[in-house]
Design an enzyme around this catalytic site. Structure first.
Site, PDB file in Angstrom:
ATOM      1  CG  ASP A   1      -2.110   0.877   1.125  1.00  0.00           C
ATOM      2  OD1 ASP A   1      -2.038   1.889   0.408  1.00  0.00           O
ATOM      3  OD2 ASP A   1      -3.130   0.566   1.757  1.00  0.00           O
TER       4      ASP A   1
ATOM      5  CG  HIS B   1      -3.618   4.668  -0.181  1.00  0.00           C
ATOM      6  ND1 HIS B   1      -3.587   3.366  -0.596  1.00  0.00           N
ATOM      7  CD2 HIS B   1      -4.467   5.316  -1.009  1.00  0.00           C
ATOM      8  CE1 HIS B   1      -4.402   3.227  -1.638  1.00  0.00           C
ATOM      9  NE2 HIS B   1      -4.942   4.390  -1.908  1.00  0.00           N
TER      10      HIS B   1
END
Length: 143
Positions: free
Chosen positions: A14, A16
């Site tokens: 990930d 983000h």
């Protein structure tokens, strides 16, 4: 108030970063010593950082939907590494698709997480839980 060190990071593949920075700022402002590992963090990196910093909590964030796979086995690895009883939090968009939060929470708790936060949880909610759980640890309560 005792040592309030925690490890924060976004697990797996990930990338983000925005939520991570918001949480880092909010937790720091709330008086926590945050070891922020950033994005794309492996379980082993969380554990190594927790050992090195003598952290009392690992806060895992995941937004790309694969948190359930990425988090599986983390409690067992913590136990094996001598981190029995460390607080494990997970939050964000941790599963693929729209699933009832109560079911998601139940699955993560079965994996050994102490607290599970759904998408869009305000940092204040997590901070209130941290304050409660850290106070219990400092008081020497068994969880």
């Amino acid at each position: 108030m005792g040592d309030r060190t925690m490890v924060l990071g976004v697990i797996g593949a990930d990338v983000h970063a925005v939520g991570n920075q918001i949480l880092n700022f909010a937790f720091t402002q709330a008086g926590y010593n945050v070891i922020n590992l950033g994005v794309m963090v492996s379980q082993e990196e969380f554990i190594e950082a927790a050992i090195e910093s003598a952290a009392k909590a690992i806060v895992v964030s995941s937004l790309y939907g694969h948190g359930e796979l990425d988090c599986r086995g983390l409690r067992e690895k913590c136990d094996e590494a001598g981190l029995k009883g460390i607080l494990l939090y997970v939050g964000g968009n941790v599963v693929v698709g729209k699933q009832p939060f109560a079911e998601v929470e139940k699955r993560f708790k079965a994996m050994g997480f102490d607290r599970v936060f759904g998408p869009g949880t305000p940092p204040e909610t997590t901070i209130a839980a941290l304050n409660e759980d850290f106070a219990a640890l400092e008081a020497g309560e068994k969880r």
